[in-house]
Design a protein around this motif. Structure first.
Motif, PDB file in Angstrom:
ATOM      1  N   GLY A  36       0.813  -1.211   0.000  1.00  0.00           N
ATOM      2  CA  GLY A  36       0.000   0.000   0.000  1.00  0.00           C
ATOM      3  C   GLY A  36       0.844   1.256   0.000  1.00  0.00           C
ATOM      4  O   GLY A  36       2.076   1.213  -0.133  1.00  0.00           O
ATOM      5  N   LEU A  37       0.185   2.391   0.161  1.00  0.00           N
ATOM      6  CA  LEU A  37       0.812   3.706   0.123  1.00  0.00           C
ATOM      7  C   LEU A  37       0.817   4.318   1.515  1.00  0.00           C
ATOM      8  O   LEU A  37      -0.206   4.302   2.211  1.00  0.00           O
ATOM      9  CB  LEU A  37       0.070   4.636  -0.844  1.00  0.00           C
ATOM     10  N   ASN A  38       1.939   4.907   1.903  1.00  0.00           N
ATOM     11  CA  ASN A  38       2.086   5.531   3.208  1.00  0.00           C
ATOM     12  C   ASN A  38       2.376   7.023   3.046  1.00  0.00           C
ATOM     13  O   ASN A  38       3.295   7.400   2.304  1.00  0.00           O
ATOM     14  CB  ASN A  38       3.228   4.878   3.986  1.00  0.00           C
ATOM     15  N   PHE A  39       1.592   7.842   3.713  1.00  0.00           N
ATOM     16  CA  PHE A  39       1.768   9.292   3.697  1.00  0.00           C
ATOM     17  C   PHE A  39       2.102   9.722   5.123  1.00  0.00           C
ATOM     18  O   PHE A  39       1.274   9.608   6.024  1.00  0.00           O
ATOM     19  CB  PHE A  39       0.511   9.985   3.183  1.00  0.00           C
ATOM     20  N   ASP A  40       3.323  10.201   5.330  1.00  0.00           N
ATOM     21  CA  ASP A  40       3.845  10.505   6.659  1.00  0.00           C
ATOM     22  C   ASP A  40       4.363  11.934   6.658  1.00  0.00           C
ATOM     23  O   ASP A  40       5.398  12.225   6.054  1.00  0.00           O
ATOM     24  CB  ASP A  40       4.960   9.512   6.990  1.00  0.00           C
ATOM     25  N   SER A  41       3.614  12.837   7.281  1.00  0.00           N
ATOM     26  CA  SER A  41       3.973  14.266   7.322  1.00  0.00           C
ATOM     27  C   SER A  41       4.058  14.853   5.922  1.00  0.00           C
ATOM     28  O   SER A  41       4.882  15.749   5.658  1.00  0.00           O
ATOM     29  CB  SER A  41       5.304  14.475   8.063  1.00  0.00           C
ATOM     30  N   ASP A  42       3.216  14.386   5.022  1.00  0.00           N
ATOM     31  CA  ASP A  42       3.211  14.871   3.645  1.00  0.00           C
ATOM     32  C   ASP A  42       2.179  15.968   3.451  1.00  0.00           C
ATOM     33  O   ASP A  42       1.248  16.127   4.247  1.00  0.00           O
ATOM     34  CB  ASP A  42       2.904  13.723   2.680  1.00  0.00           C
ATOM     35  N   ARG A  43       2.338  16.686   2.349  1.00  0.00           N
ATOM     36  CA  ARG A  43       1.385  17.739   2.002  1.00  0.00           C
ATOM     37  C   ARG A  43       1.154  17.738   0.488  1.00  0.00           C
ATOM     38  O   ARG A  43       2.072  17.515  -0.292  1.00  0.00           O
ATOM     39  CB  ARG A  43       1.918  19.114   2.434  1.00  0.00           C
ATOM     40  N   GLY A  52      -8.216  -6.617   1.766  1.00  0.00           N
ATOM     41  CA  GLY A  52      -6.848  -6.778   2.213  1.00  0.00           C
ATOM     42  C   GLY A  52      -6.802  -7.033   3.698  1.00  0.00           C
ATOM     43  O   GLY A  52      -7.826  -7.294   4.338  1.00  0.00           O
ATOM     44  N   ASN A  53      -5.608  -6.912   4.274  1.00  0.00           N
ATOM     45  CA  ASN A  53      -5.397  -7.323   5.654  1.00  0.00           C
ATOM     46  C   ASN A  53      -6.033  -6.386   6.671  1.00  0.00           C
ATOM     47  O   ASN A  53      -6.651  -6.832   7.628  1.00  0.00           O
ATOM     48  CB  ASN A  53      -3.894  -7.434   5.937  1.00  0.00           C
ATOM     49  N   ASP A  54      -5.872  -5.070   6.493  1.00  0.00           N
ATOM     50  CA  ASP A  54      -6.342  -4.125   7.510  1.00  0.00           C
ATOM     51  C   ASP A  54      -7.162  -3.032   6.826  1.00  0.00           C
ATOM     52  O   ASP A  54      -7.992  -3.326   5.981  1.00  0.00           O
ATOM     53  CB  ASP A  54      -5.147  -3.566   8.282  1.00  0.00           C
ATOM     54  N   GLY A  55      -6.925  -1.776   7.155  1.00  0.00           N
ATOM     55  CA  GLY A  55      -7.750  -0.701   6.636  1.00  0.00           C
ATOM     56  C   GLY A  55      -7.548  -0.455   5.153  1.00  0.00           C
ATOM     57  O   GLY A  55      -6.455  -0.630   4.618  1.00  0.00           O
ATOM     58  N   ASP A  97      -0.931  -4.676   4.775  1.00  0.00           N
ATOM     59  CA  ASP A  97      -1.114  -3.833   5.966  1.00  0.00           C
ATOM     60  C   ASP A  97      -2.332  -2.956   5.722  1.00  0.00           C
ATOM     61  O   ASP A  97      -3.456  -3.395   5.915  1.00  0.00           O
ATOM     62  CB  ASP A  97       0.147  -3.022   6.221  1.00  0.00           C
ATOM     63  N   ASP A  98      -2.156  -1.729   5.286  1.00  0.00           N
ATOM     64  CA  ASP A  98      -3.243  -0.873   4.816  1.00  0.00           C
ATOM     65  C   ASP A  98      -3.071  -0.649   3.317  1.00  0.00           C
ATOM     66  O   ASP A  98      -1.945  -0.659   2.810  1.00  0.00           O
ATOM     67  CB  ASP A  98      -3.227   0.491   5.506  1.00  0.00           C
ATOM     68  N   ALA A  99      -4.173  -0.406   2.617  1.00  0.00           N
ATOM     69  CA  ALA A  99      -4.046   0.026   1.224  1.00  0.00           C
ATOM     70  C   ALA A  99      -3.510   1.452   1.175  1.00  0.00           C
ATOM     71  O   ALA A  99      -2.610   1.764   0.398  1.00  0.00           O
ATOM     72  CB  ALA A  99      -5.383  -0.076   0.508  1.00  0.00           C
ATOM     73  N   ILE A 100      -4.072   2.325   2.019  1.00  0.00           N
ATOM     74  CA  ILE A 100      -3.588   3.707   2.149  1.00  0.00           C
ATOM     75  C   ILE A 100      -3.547   4.049   3.631  1.00  0.00           C
ATOM     76  O   ILE A 100      -4.532   3.851   4.355  1.00  0.00           O
ATOM     77  CB  ILE A 100      -4.495   4.697   1.397  1.00  0.00           C
ATOM     78  N   ASN A 101      -2.419   4.573   4.081  1.00  0.00           N
ATOM     79  CA  ASN A 101      -2.239   4.999   5.466  1.00  0.00           C
ATOM     80  C   ASN A 101      -1.784   6.457   5.464  1.00  0.00           C
ATOM     81  O   ASN A 101      -0.750   6.787   4.879  1.00  0.00           O
ATOM     82  CB  ASN A 101      -1.197   4.132   6.168  1.00  0.00           C
ATOM     83  N   VAL A 102      -2.557   7.323   6.120  1.00  0.00           N
ATOM     84  CA  VAL A 102      -2.247   8.753   6.196  1.00  0.00           C
ATOM     85  C   VAL A 102      -1.999   9.080   7.658  1.00  0.00           C
ATOM     86  O   VAL A 102      -2.868   8.858   8.506  1.00  0.00           O
ATOM     87  CB  VAL A 102      -3.403   9.598   5.649  1.00  0.00           C
ATOM     88  N   GLN A 103      -0.829   9.649   7.979  1.00  0.00           N
ATOM     89  CA  GLN A 103      -0.508   9.864   9.382  1.00  0.00           C
ATOM     90  C   GLN A 103       0.443  11.039   9.571  1.00  0.00           C
ATOM     91  O   GLN A 103       0.944  11.626   8.619  1.00  0.00           O
ATOM     92  CB  GLN A 103       0.106   8.607   9.982  1.00  0.00           C
ATOM     93  N   ASP A 104       0.666  11.363  10.861  1.00  0.00           N
ATOM     94  CA  ASP A 104       1.653  12.347  11.304  1.00  0.00           C
ATOM     95  C   ASP A 104       1.484  13.693  10.618  1.00  0.00           C
ATOM     96  O   ASP A 104       2.398  14.228   9.981  1.00  0.00           O
ATOM     97  CB  ASP A 104       3.069  11.800  11.105  1.00  0.00           C
ATOM     98  N   ALA A 105       0.275  14.247  10.794  1.00  0.00           N
ATOM     99  CA  ALA A 105      -0.029  15.620  10.351  1.00  0.00           C
ATOM    100  C   ALA A 105       0.127  15.810   8.851  1.00  0.00           C
ATOM    101  O   ALA A 105       0.492  16.897   8.386  1.00  0.00           O
ATOM    102  CB  ALA A 105       0.820  16.633  11.112  1.00  0.00           C
ATOM    103  N   SER A 106      -0.157  14.788   8.072  1.00  0.00           N
ATOM    104  CA  SER A 106      -0.242  14.988   6.622  1.00  0.00           C
ATOM    105  C   SER A 106      -1.447  15.867   6.314  1.00  0.00           C
ATOM    106  O   SER A 106      -2.502  15.720   6.935  1.00  0.00           O
ATOM    107  CB  SER A 106      -0.379  13.644   5.910  1.00  0.00           C
ATOM    108  N   THR A 107      -1.292  16.773   5.364  1.00  0.00           N
ATOM    109  CA  THR A 107      -2.366  17.731   5.072  1.00  0.00           C
ATOM    110  C   THR A 107      -2.578  17.871   3.573  1.00  0.00           C
ATOM    111  O   THR A 107      -1.668  17.674   2.775  1.00  0.00           O
ATOM    112  CB  THR A 107      -2.042  19.125   5.646  1.00  0.00           C
ATOM    113  N   ASN A 108      -3.820  18.222   3.243  1.00  0.00           N
ATOM    114  CA  ASN A 108      -4.210  18.486   1.864  1.00  0.00           C
ATOM    115  C   ASN A 108      -3.928  17.294   0.950  1.00  0.00           C
ATOM    116  O   ASN A 108      -3.052  17.320   0.082  1.00  0.00           O
ATOM    117  CB  ASN A 108      -3.544  19.754   1.328  1.00  0.00           C
TER     118      ASN A 108
END
Length: 316
Positions: A110-117, A153-156, A131-142
């Motif tokens: 999947g794709l991980n977005f960590d503090s991205d904008r 899949g396995n999780d979210g 794991d997740d198909a898409i995971n957005v975390q740690d103050a990613s915005t817009n």
């Protein structure tokens, strides 16, 4: 072509064909054009969401090429062709548009977005994620997730957490997912999440999903409108930890347990349910007061949501 979004093309159907014929334009349609006017909802605020607009375009057909193409924070448009087997979660940089050509698929990871904008993901298929198909975390915005299709899949399928903000999830199709969309990962994370987790979910097709469409902690006001829910398992929306959810203009079919106020060990949240179209579905609950949203939008007539969404949601 560049001014016509994927779901607009599908929804307009014959009208678009007539216009294109009149203009004598040949349509190859390798991938949907980026929306010129941007998303509706929270992703349109805070400076807007344009993804990689203005940057170079790269087409990738392998996992190694994709990982390399999305890594930097410089503006870029990455078009995906064919099926790519990902290994785990791939970190995506800011200022990125990931656009699938017709049939483009990620499988295995999947794709991980960590503090991205400033990221757009459009017209992709996701299957068998580990794991997740898409995971957005740690103050990613817009971020804007538009016209994608999710299998199982396995999780979210599309989880948003840890203070992320100003996000729109629109015109996606979720087929039989279980833990579909978490918004806020933990009851103990209020210090980071309160005042954030502002997300708009609209014109999505929840097709035989089980739960978490979405499950909300802390976010307010989370806007869930004009979605089509059909043959739902456990529930549609859960509002917890004093979250505020505006649940309006949705079409619910065979979704009797639509709203949970509190879920598991989480304390209850607030929700305003209004103007929903119900077929073999009890009246969704409301509890507490919920503020309006700080952007303009136009509701699709609730009784028309099923036909509009099934004609246009998901990847091509």
């Amino acid at each position: 072509m560049s001014t016509i979004t994927l779901h607009a093309r599908r929804a307009l159907g014959l009208v678009v064909a007539v216009v294109l014929t009149t203009l004598s334009i040949s349509v190859f349609n390798p991938a949907p054009a980026l929306a010129q006017s941007g998303p509706i909802g929270y992703a349109s605020l805070n400076g807007g969401t344009t993804g990689g607009a203005g940057g170079p375009t790269t087409t990738v057909t392998s996992a190694s090429a994709f990982v390399s193409a999305v890594a930097s924070n410089s503006a870029k448009i990455v078009r995906v062709s064919g099926t790519i087997a990902l290994s785990g979660m791939v970190n995506v940089g800011s200022n990125t548009s990931i656009i699938g050509n017709s049939g483009a698929t990620f499988t295995g990871g999947g794709l991980n977005f960590d503090s991205d904008r400033n990221v757009i993901v459009q017209n992709m298929r996701f299957n068998n994620w580990s794991d997740d198909a898409i995971n957005v975390q740690d103050a990613s915005t817009n971020l804007w997730f538009d016209n994608n299709t999710f299998g199982t899949g396995n999780d979210g399928a599309l989880d948003i957490k840890r203070g992320s903000d100003y996000i729109t999830v629109s015109w996606n199709r979720f087929n039989g997912t279980d833990k579909t969309m978490l918004l806020g990962h933990s009851d103990s994370n209020g210090g980071q999440d309160i005042g954030h987790l502002r997300v708009s979910y609209h014109h999505n097709w929840f097709n035989g999903t089980n739960q978490r469409t979405p499950r909300v902690r802390f976010g307010s006001t989370v806007h869930v409108f004009n979605n089509y829910y059909v043959n739902i398992g456990a529930y549609c929306v859960a509002t917890t930890m004093n979250a505020g959810v505006l649940f309006e203009g949705n079409y619910l079919e065979n979704a009797d347990d639509a709203v949970h106020i509190g879920e598991g060990d989480s304390d209850p949240g607030r929700i305003l349910s209004r103007n929903n179209h119900l077929v073999n579905t009890g009246t969704p609950a409301s509890s507490g007061s919920v503020s309006g949203v700080p952007y303009s939008y136009t509701l699709t007539t609730p009784s028309s949501v099923k036909s509009v969404v099934t004609a246009s949601a998901g990847a091509s």
